[in-house]
Write an enzyme that holds these catalytic residues in place. Structure first.
Site, mmCIF file in Angstrom:
data_model
loop_
_atom_site.group_PDB
_atom_site.id
_atom_site.type_symbol
_atom_site.label_atom_id
_atom_site.label_comp_id
_atom_site.label_asym_id
_atom_site.label_seq_id
_atom_site.Cartn_x
_atom_site.Cartn_y
_atom_site.Cartn_z
ATOM 1 N N ASN A 151 -0.111 -6.822 -3.710
ATOM 2 C CA ASN A 151 0.849 -5.858 -4.241
ATOM 3 C C ASN A 151 1.798 -5.469 -3.110
ATOM 4 O O ASN A 151 1.437 -4.693 -2.224
ATOM 5 C CB ASN A 151 0.121 -4.629 -4.786
ATOM 6 C CG ASN A 151 1.086 -3.550 -5.245
ATOM 7 O OD1 ASN A 151 2.260 -3.809 -5.490
ATOM 8 N ND2 ASN A 151 0.589 -2.330 -5.372
ATOM 9 N N LYS A 202 4.494 -3.743 -3.235
ATOM 10 C CA LYS A 202 5.131 -2.429 -3.389
ATOM 11 C C LYS A 202 6.641 -2.562 -3.129
ATOM 12 O O LYS A 202 7.255 -3.528 -3.579
ATOM 13 C CB LYS A 202 4.449 -1.397 -2.488
ATOM 14 C CG LYS A 202 2.925 -1.364 -2.723
ATOM 15 C CD LYS A 202 2.230 -0.258 -2.008
ATOM 16 C CE LYS A 202 0.734 -0.307 -2.312
ATOM 17 N NZ LYS A 202 -0.002 0.808 -1.707
ATOM 18 N N HIS A 242 -1.047 1.970 -11.470
ATOM 19 C CA HIS A 242 -1.368 2.102 -10.052
ATOM 20 C C HIS A 242 -1.341 3.581 -9.668
ATOM 21 O O HIS A 242 -0.566 4.362 -10.215
ATOM 22 C CB HIS A 242 -0.357 1.311 -9.209
ATOM 23 C CG HIS A 242 -0.741 1.207 -7.765
ATOM 24 N ND1 HIS A 242 -0.493 2.217 -6.856
ATOM 25 C CD2 HIS A 242 -1.362 0.212 -7.073
ATOM 26 C CE1 HIS A 242 -0.941 1.842 -5.673
ATOM 27 N NE2 HIS A 242 -1.471 0.638 -5.772
ATOM 28 N N SER A 300 -7.259 -0.060 1.133
ATOM 29 C CA SER A 300 -7.344 -0.450 2.544
ATOM 30 C C SER A 300 -8.227 -1.682 2.749
ATOM 31 O O SER A 300 -9.087 -1.711 3.636
ATOM 32 C CB SER A 300 -7.839 0.725 3.411
ATOM 33 O OG SER A 300 -6.891 1.778 3.417
ATOM 34 N N GLY A 338 -1.067 -3.243 2.138
ATOM 35 C CA GLY A 338 -0.543 -3.531 3.469
ATOM 36 C C GLY A 338 -0.961 -4.863 4.047
ATOM 37 O O GLY A 338 -0.152 -5.563 4.672
#
Length: 254
Positions: free
Chosen positions: A12, A14, A98, A216, A238
């Protein structure tokens, strides 16, 4: 991970990556990994890069996803994108509900339900996100909150539809914070979700439904997460933005 369910590693992105950056990443990751016959790798770029990324997904096992959608096929909804439009671009999956959509944009269990149903109606698979905030976990309400979200999002679906969709458990307190649920904590909630699927539908949905963990996820915890029996993959933020780290996630060791 249960070998009867194909693992799914979803990126993802973002609100990151220009079209050029997205295409460069896609070409590099496919060169690095080669075909992925035993798992699915799903890429969810920003809307602006969907077409370009889709055109460059050439390796076996790679699929395109959108990060959100509206529940209507068309209409006067300025700034929104419909499931039909996403299907037309070649999307196979759509992320709905989400935590950032729920927290920042006011989405509810009801809007998530409508979006999930619309995605299925358009021939795609919804990735339905559920998860608790830190306060709810500290108050011992994790099971109550997650169970309610799953039930709300899947209300009105048939057992066949429920088999197709993907659920992503993302403890909100572990998203982008560096804090991660332990593999055991994640497994505990995944097991609850699987039991909820059985209660809402039947044992077949419980057995076939894929449940991802998101919060995470990193190269140093992917192997432990994927070793758990009810974790079928991950939804990654991330760590999916850099080719090296995402490659390690795709090549997890089970």
């Amino acid at each position: 991970m249960n070998p009867s369910r194909k693992p799914l590693i979803a990126a993802n992105w973002k609100m990151y990556k220009t079209v050029a950056e997205a295409v460069s990443f896609i070409k590099s990751i496919q060169e690095e990994t080669g075909p992925c016959a035993d798992l699915e790798v799903v890429i969810a770029p920003p809307f602006t890069a969907l077409k370009a990324v889709g055109d460059n997904l050439t390796q076996q096992g790679f699929s395109l996803a959108a990060q959100n959608c509206h529940w209507e096929e068309k209409g006067a909804f300025t700034g929104e994108v419909s499931p039909i439009m996403l299907s037309d671009l070649g999307c196979n999956y759509v992320i709905v509900g989400h935590s950032e959509r729920r927290q920042l944009f006011g989405e509810t269990d009801e809007t998530v339900r409508r979006k999930a149903a619309a995605v299925l109606a358009a021939g795609m698979v919804p990735v339905v996100c559920v998860g608790e905030v830190l306060e709810q976990r500290e108050q011992g309400k994790t099971f109550e909150v997650v169970g309610r979200q799953v039930e709300g999002a899947l209300s009105g679906l048939s057992a066949r539809q429920a088999e197709l969709l993907v659920i992503a458990y993302e403890p909100v307190w572990a998203i982008g914070t560096g804090r991660t649920a332990t593999a055991a904590q994640a497994q505990e909630v995944h097991a609850l979700i699987r039991k909820t699927l059985a209660a809402l539908f039947n044992k077949e949905v419980e057995k076939k439904g894929r449940i991802l963990y998101g919060g995470s996820v990193k190269p140093d915890n992917i192997d432990l997460l994927m070793a758990e029996p009810d974790i079928d993959g991950v939804l990654v933020g991330g760590a999916s933005l850099e080719v090296g780290s995402f490659k390690r996630l795709v090549q997890f060791k089970s």
